[in-house]
Structures are given as structure tokens and as C-alpha cells.
Design a protein around this motif. Structure first.
Motif, short mmCIF file in Angstrom:
data_model
loop_
_atom_site.label_atom_id
_atom_site.label_comp_id
_atom_site.label_asym_id
_atom_site.label_seq_id
_atom_site.Cartn_x
_atom_site.Cartn_y
_atom_site.Cartn_z
N VAL A 24 -7.87 -11.64 -7.23
CA VAL A 24 -8.06 -11.39 -5.80
C VAL A 24 -7.94 -12.68 -5.00
O VAL A 24 -7.34 -12.72 -3.91
N ALA A 25 -8.49 -13.74 -5.56
CA ALA A 25 -8.41 -15.02 -4.86
C ALA A 25 -6.99 -15.58 -4.85
O ALA A 25 -6.58 -16.24 -3.89
N SER A 26 -6.25 -15.34 -5.92
CA SER A 26 -4.91 -15.93 -6.02
C SER A 26 -3.82 -15.07 -5.39
O SER A 26 -2.72 -15.56 -5.13
N THR A 27 -4.12 -13.77 -5.15
CA THR A 27 -3.11 -12.87 -4.57
C THR A 27 -3.48 -12.44 -3.16
O THR A 27 -3.03 -11.38 -2.69
N ALA A 28 -4.29 -13.23 -2.49
CA ALA A 28 -4.71 -12.85 -1.13
C ALA A 28 -3.54 -12.82 -0.16
O ALA A 28 -3.55 -12.07 0.82
N ALA A 29 -2.52 -13.63 -0.44
CA ALA A 29 -1.37 -13.68 0.47
C ALA A 29 -0.40 -12.53 0.26
O ALA A 29 0.51 -12.34 1.07
N LEU A 30 -0.54 -11.76 -0.82
CA LEU A 30 0.37 -10.67 -1.11
C LEU A 30 0.00 -9.43 -0.31
O LEU A 30 -1.12 -9.29 0.18
N ASP A 31 0.95 -8.50 -0.21
CA ASP A 31 0.66 -7.27 0.52
C ASP A 31 -0.19 -6.34 -0.34
O ASP A 31 -0.47 -6.61 -1.52
N GLU A 32 -0.61 -5.22 0.23
CA GLU A 32 -1.54 -4.31 -0.45
C GLU A 32 -0.91 -3.69 -1.69
O GLU A 32 -1.59 -3.50 -2.72
N ALA A 33 0.37 -3.33 -1.64
CA ALA A 33 1.04 -2.72 -2.80
C ALA A 33 1.10 -3.69 -3.97
O ALA A 33 0.88 -3.30 -5.13
N ALA A 34 1.40 -4.94 -3.69
CA ALA A 34 1.47 -5.93 -4.77
C ALA A 34 0.10 -6.16 -5.38
O ALA A 34 -0.04 -6.30 -6.60
N GLN A 35 -0.94 -6.22 -4.55
CA GLN A 35 -2.29 -6.40 -5.09
C GLN A 35 -2.70 -5.21 -5.96
O GLN A 35 -3.35 -5.38 -6.99
N MET A 36 -2.33 -4.00 -5.55
CA MET A 36 -2.63 -2.81 -6.36
C MET A 36 -1.91 -2.86 -7.70
O MET A 36 -2.48 -2.52 -8.74
N ALA A 37 -0.66 -3.30 -7.70
CA ALA A 37 0.10 -3.40 -8.94
C ALA A 37 -0.51 -4.42 -9.88
O ALA A 37 -0.61 -4.20 -11.10
N VAL A 38 -0.95 -5.54 -9.32
CA VAL A 38 -1.60 -6.57 -10.15
C VAL A 38 -2.91 -6.05 -10.73
O VAL A 38 -3.25 -6.30 -11.89
N SER A 39 -3.67 -5.29 -9.94
CA SER A 39 -4.95 -4.74 -10.42
C SER A 39 -4.72 -3.74 -11.55
O SER A 39 -5.46 -3.74 -12.55
N ILE A 40 -3.71 -2.89 -11.41
CA ILE A 40 -3.42 -1.92 -12.47
C ILE A 40 -2.97 -2.63 -13.74
O ILE A 40 -3.37 -2.27 -14.86
N ALA A 41 -2.16 -3.67 -13.58
CA ALA A 41 -1.71 -4.43 -14.75
C ALA A 41 -2.88 -5.10 -15.46
O ALA A 41 -2.96 -5.11 -16.70
N ALA A 42 -3.82 -5.64 -14.68
CA ALA A 42 -5.00 -6.26 -15.29
C ALA A 42 -5.85 -5.24 -16.03
O ALA A 42 -6.38 -5.50 -17.12
N PHE A 43 -5.97 -4.04 -15.43
CA PHE A 43 -6.74 -2.98 -16.09
C PHE A 43 -6.11 -2.59 -17.43
O PHE A 43 -6.81 -2.46 -18.45
#
Length: 325
Positions: free
Chosen positions: A45-64
Motif C-alpha cells: 500500500v505504501a509503495s503503490t500509492a501512486a498507482l490507480d485503483e485497478a492496479a492496486q487491486m491487482a497487486v492485492s490479489i497477487a499478494a493474496f
């Protein structure tokens, strides 16, 4: 208690894990996985704050997927069925035939576990384990696996008989690295229960196991050695090597594990109650032979007989101390 059925229709013993210990192991694994997931999520969350919402969601799903799904699969594959929680509770995941699991087994268990453990908070897994005769959840059923107890109280462990004294240490140069864990398990279970088997079935089973061990080691069994005695000698050699690796030089001076020392019967290097290879007699030990053959009166001719004991040696137990010349 579960059963491992061999090709001779002989049921060998497995000890399935109880539901409380499995729940505790799963909870420990989940605590570690969730803690790692939370730490990684905060960092993302701290490192992807500059990304849009879709990119943050994709990163969260990948982490899960990587931490809560891929993590347990990787751990069970690399540890051959021992996750952190199972290691703490003395449990292990094995195949239905008693052998170690591989990636495909861990993958099926992990994929089904997402539904029956994570999405339903373990309710489906608990119900399936209670319904199953061997305590298996749906992931175990689809993967063909079973969770068993590795640490068993000493009073409940089965006694593996040592080999005849003239076979102790004879296979020190044998390469045992190619023998899989599943075959070792089958050999050990056969040795602990061969007295309960029908003679013909037991002999056929010993021949099959001895042939498999000889094939894996690349060296045929010595001619004239009964297959059960050969299996006991190979198991003793494996135990001696494991003790050598665990304790170093201290184990080397103690001699082979279960070898020519004082056995449970109290007879130095010989037989006793429950010893399947016969007791030590003046004419030599008696070894099991095929049911249609008569038992020999002495050891095979190509195996050197043990040296006779002197009267002084027979009156006192061996201590391992040799007086100076």
C-alpha cells in the motif's frame, strides 16, 4: 487407526492425526501466513500509492494468491508435508500409500483449502474430517493424501527386530540414497508385523520388498540370506547412518543401532522372546525360510559363522573394553 493395504492384501498400520491437533496446526499456519500477508500488504500500500485503483487491486490479489495460497503449497512441497504448524504438532501429510507428497498433492490440497478453510472459516473442512473414517478433509480426498502422526509415545511404538548377528554391519557400503521414504515405511511396517502374517503371505511380501530395496540400491541381496533378515539388516544400516549424522563420533563407538549389542531380550547379540530369526544356539541361529521348505539347521555356508565364545567370555557381558597386549 488407518490401514495401508499392500499388493498382498496385507493391511499395514498408519496413525491418522486427530481433528484437534489438525485444527491447532492449521491455526498456527494461518497465524503465520496472515501475519506475513498483513506485513506485505502494508508495504505494498505504501509503495503503490501512486498507482490507480485497478492496479492496486491487482497487486492485492497477487499478494493474496502468493502468500495465503502459494505459500502453504510451496512449504508443504519443499518440506514433504511438514508445514510449521504440523511440525509443531508432530503431524505430516503423506500419500495414501504412506509415501511423501509431491507438488501435485500440495497443489490440490492448497487449491481446495481456499474454499473449505479460508472461505468457509474451516467449517467444511471440520465436517468432512468428522464424516471421513480416516479424518480426511476434501483436499485430502481429491489429492489422495492423509495427515498422520509422526511423534508417537514410546510405549505405543512397534519394535523393529534387529537382524541376525552375522549380518550386522555387512551392508555398510550399500548406497541407500535411492530408496524412497514410502518404501522404508513399508519395510518397517512389515518387520514390526511379520509375526502376525500368514507364513506364505509374509514370505511373498518379504521377497517383494527385498527385491524393491535391491533394485533401488543397485546391489542384489546376498545369496542364501532370507529376505526378512536382509530387510532388517538394511534398516539397521540406515538407522546407524542416521545416528552417525545426528550424533557424530559418539554414535560410531556405540556400534550399529539395534545390532550386536544387548537386545531387548537381554541376550547379547542373539535372539529372545519375539525375535523372528530364532534364538542363538550351539548350532547357530535359525532363520525364516519359504513355507514349503524346511528350516536350515545353521547359517548359510557362504556366510562366516561368528567366532565361538570362550568360557570366560560367556560368563561376563561384553563391555567393549580391550585390555592392552
Amino acid at each position: 487407526m488407518s490401514e495401508l493395504v499392500t499388493g498382498e492384501a496385507v493391511a499395514l498400520e498408519l496413525r491418522p492425526a486427530k481433528l484437534p491437533s489438525r485444527i491447532l496446526a492449521v491455526l498456527l499456519d494461518l497465524v503465520v501466513a496472515v501475519a506475513a500477508y498483513v506485513a506485505v500488504t502494508i508495504a505494498l500500500v505504501a509503495s503503490t500509492a501512486a498507482l490507480d485503483e485497478a492496479a492496486q487491486m491487482a497487486v492485492s490479489i497477487a499478494a493474496f494468491l502468493l502468500l495465503l495460497v502459494g505459500g502453504p503449497i510451496a512449504v508443504e512441497t519443499l518440506s514433504h508435508g511438514r508445514s510449521l504448524g504440523k511440525l509443531a504438532c508432530g503431524l505430516r501429510v503423506v500419500r495414501d500409500d504412506g509415501g511423501p507428497i509431491r507438488f501435485r498433492h500440495a497443489l490440490v490440497r492448497g487449491a481446495v483449502g481456499v474454499v473449505e478453510i479460508l472461505m468457509t472459516f474451516g467449517v467444511v473442512a471440520c465436517i468432512a474430517s468428522l464424516v471421513s473414517a480416516r479424518g480426511r478433509r476434501l483436499g485430502d480426498v481429491f489429492a489422495g493424501t492423509l495427515v498422520v502422526r509422526e511423534r508417537i509415545p514410546a510405549g505405543h511404538t512397534s519394535f523393529v527386530p534387529p537382524p541376525p548377528p552375522w549380518l550386522s554391519g555387512r551392508f555398510s557400503g550399500l548406497d541407500l540414497s535411492g530408496v524412497p521414504d514410502g518404501l522404508w515405511l513399508a519395510v518397517r511396517q512389515y518387520l514390526t508385523r511379520m509375526q502376525q502374517l500368514d507364513p506364505q503371505v509374509g514370505w511373498a511380501m518379504a521377497e517383494r520388498l527385498a527385491a524393491e530395496v535391491a533394485e533401488r540400491t543397485g546391489a542384489p541381496a546376498p545369496h542364501g540370506v532370507p529376505p526378512a533378515a536382509f530387510l532388517a539388516a538394511v534398516v539397521q544400516e540406515r538407522q546407524a547412518r542416521e545416528a552417525q549424522r545426528a550424533f557424530g563420533g559418539a554414535a560410531a563407538g556405540a556400534g550399529p543401532v539395534g545390532g550386536a549389542g544387548v537386545h531387548p531380550a537381554g541376550v547379547p547379540g542373539g535372539g529372545g522372546p519375539g525375535m523372528p530369526y530364532g534364538s542363538v544356539q550351539a548350532s547357530g541361529p535359525v532363520y525364516p525360510v519359504a513355507p514349503h521348505l524346511s528350516a536350515p539347521s545353521a547359517a548359510p555356508a557362504n556366510v562366516p559363522a561368528p567366532p565361538p565364545l570362550r568360557d570366560a567370555d560367556a560368563e561376563r557381558p561384553a563391555t567393549g573394553f580391550a585390555p592392552p597386549a
